[in-house]
Scaffold this motif. Structure first.
Motif, short mmCIF file in Angstrom:
data_model
loop_
_atom_site.label_atom_id
_atom_site.label_comp_id
_atom_site.label_asym_id
_atom_site.label_seq_id
_atom_site.Cartn_x
_atom_site.Cartn_y
_atom_site.Cartn_z
N GLY A 282 0.82 -1.20 0.00
CA GLY A 282 0.00 0.00 0.00
C GLY A 282 0.85 1.26 0.00
O GLY A 282 1.94 1.28 0.59
N LEU A 283 0.35 2.29 -0.67
CA LEU A 283 0.98 3.61 -0.61
C LEU A 283 0.19 4.44 0.39
O LEU A 283 -1.03 4.59 0.26
N TRP A 291 -1.69 8.45 9.25
CA TRP A 291 -1.32 7.98 7.92
C TRP A 291 -2.56 7.36 7.29
O TRP A 291 -3.25 6.56 7.92
N VAL A 292 -2.85 7.73 6.06
CA VAL A 292 -4.03 7.26 5.34
C VAL A 292 -3.59 6.50 4.09
O VAL A 292 -2.72 6.96 3.34
N ARG A 293 -4.21 5.36 3.88
CA ARG A 293 -3.87 4.55 2.71
C ARG A 293 -4.48 5.17 1.45
O ARG A 293 -5.69 5.42 1.39
N THR A 314 0.38 19.17 -1.25
CA THR A 314 1.70 18.73 -0.81
C THR A 314 1.56 17.79 0.39
O THR A 314 0.83 18.08 1.33
N ALA A 315 2.26 16.65 0.33
CA ALA A 315 2.14 15.65 1.39
C ALA A 315 3.34 14.71 1.36
O ALA A 315 4.10 14.66 0.40
N THR A 316 3.46 13.95 2.44
CA THR A 316 4.53 12.95 2.58
C THR A 316 3.94 11.56 2.38
O THR A 316 2.86 11.25 2.90
N TYR A 317 4.67 10.69 1.64
CA TYR A 317 4.18 9.36 1.29
C TYR A 317 5.20 8.29 1.70
O TYR A 317 6.40 8.55 1.81
#
Length: 340
Positions: A282-283, A291-293, A314-317
């Motif tokens: 999953g990302l 944290w959301v999938r 803008t976000a972190t993955y």
């Protein structure tokens, strides 16, 4: 008291005088017990993780090692081999031609790199499905076959796993075997009259035995101890090293993207020593403290996974493998909003 012969008496007196006059020489003539024990202690090989392809190893008529340890295992040491994986002893197309018996799984846990993949019905110990309709003359499935063969130096043979002979597949198709060293490298193959059409890989983790392997009747597998306490006393209280776990890492991820653009994130997934194509990856996106999938996908046979999503802000993955504590490093995507 009988008298010693004159020659014997003189020899004894000379030796005694020499010891008194030069004690250091007398001490040096015999190594200290600790030093002698250290020099006699066997060199235990370091842990190794290997991959055995079910298609390797030749045939029963002309067997050869499909994979071997790099290290030689001394006669004074016990190796423990942890094995996980599933395979097929028939070509993939055969499963769709002659019917089926049992409950095959859709694909091997660790696919072969070259051969076409299909259903599987066997692991290192148990056959639970066949590529033809059930025959009343055959024993019912699942049944013990023990098609993993190990050569410690005197030829290929099957070793029963810790816990005894199973009658059904173990959890995660994982088994552990005790192998006494014979002064040779350990070789492995899958028993088959013709292994060339097989597919599926077995992950092997080879390590030295520890006292914990003696528990729950495991001491019986060593064939050298009369009780668990004797087994533990000889092998010590050290902990067994863990096999390397699955890993996931980014291979491609953009630094910036326009708002509303389609974005592709790519990663590579690996297990002990081979790609993991049976996993779900999953990302995930960080939103505040949560944290959301975002999306998920299965890797290819080569372990490559691609997840596509739409850039919004803008976000972190980060990538995560479902079911295990394996996560990639994080990457930040900066989203640019076009001016109106």
């Amino acid at each position: 008291m009988p008298r010693l012969p004159a020659v014997r008496t003189s020899v004894v007196l000379v030796a005694a005088l020499a010891a008194l006059s030069c004690p250091s020489a007398a001490t040096a003539s015999a190594p200290a017990p600790a030093a002698a024990a250290a020099s006699a202690a066997p060199v235990v090989p370091s842990p190794e993780d290997l991959v055995l392809d079910a298609a390797a190893g030749g045939s029963d008529a002309r067997p050869r090692a499909g994979v071997s340890t790099r290290a030689v295992w001394p006669r004074t040491a016990f190796a423990v081999v942890e094995v996980r994986g599933t395979f097929s002893r028939w070509a993939a197309g055969v499963w769709f031609q002659r019917g089926r018996c049992g409950r095959p799984e859709a694909s091997p846990q660790f696919p072969s790199a070259i051969a076409a993949q299909g259903p599987v019905g066997e692991d290192a110990e148990v056959e639970y499905a066949q590529s033809y309709t059930c025959d009343p003359k055959d024993s019912t499935l699942p049944r013990h076959l023990g098609d993993l063969l190990i050569d410690a130096g005197s030829g290929f043979t099957h070793v029963e796993p810790l816990g005894g002979q199973p009658t059904k597949p173990a959890s995660q198709h994982t088994y552990s075997y005790v192998v006494p060293g014979q002064g040779h490298r350990l070789g492995f193959r899958v028993r088959d009259v013709n292994a060339a059409d097989n597919y599926g890989q077995l992950q092997l983790f080879v390590r030295s035995a520890v006292g914990g392997d003696c528990r729950a009747g495991g001491w019986r597998a060593f064939s050298s101890y009369s009780s668990e306490s004797q087994c533990r006393a000889d092998l010590g209280a050290g902990r067994a090293p863990l096999p390397p776990g699955a890993t996931v890492r980014f291979t491609s991820f953009p630094r910036t993207a326009r708002s509303g653009a389609a974005v592709a994130a790519q990663a590579t997934v690996r297990g002990t020593a081979v790609p993991v194509s049976s996993a779900v990856v999953g990302l995930w996106r960080q939103q505040g403290r949560r944290w959301v999938r975002v999306a998920a996908a299965r890797p290819t046979a080569a372990g490559r996974v691609t997840v596509r999503f739409t850039a919004r802000a803008t976000a972190t993955y980060a990538f995560r493998i479902d079911g295990v504590r394996a996560s990639s490093s994080s990457r930040t995507l900066r989203v640019v909003h076009p001016r109106r």
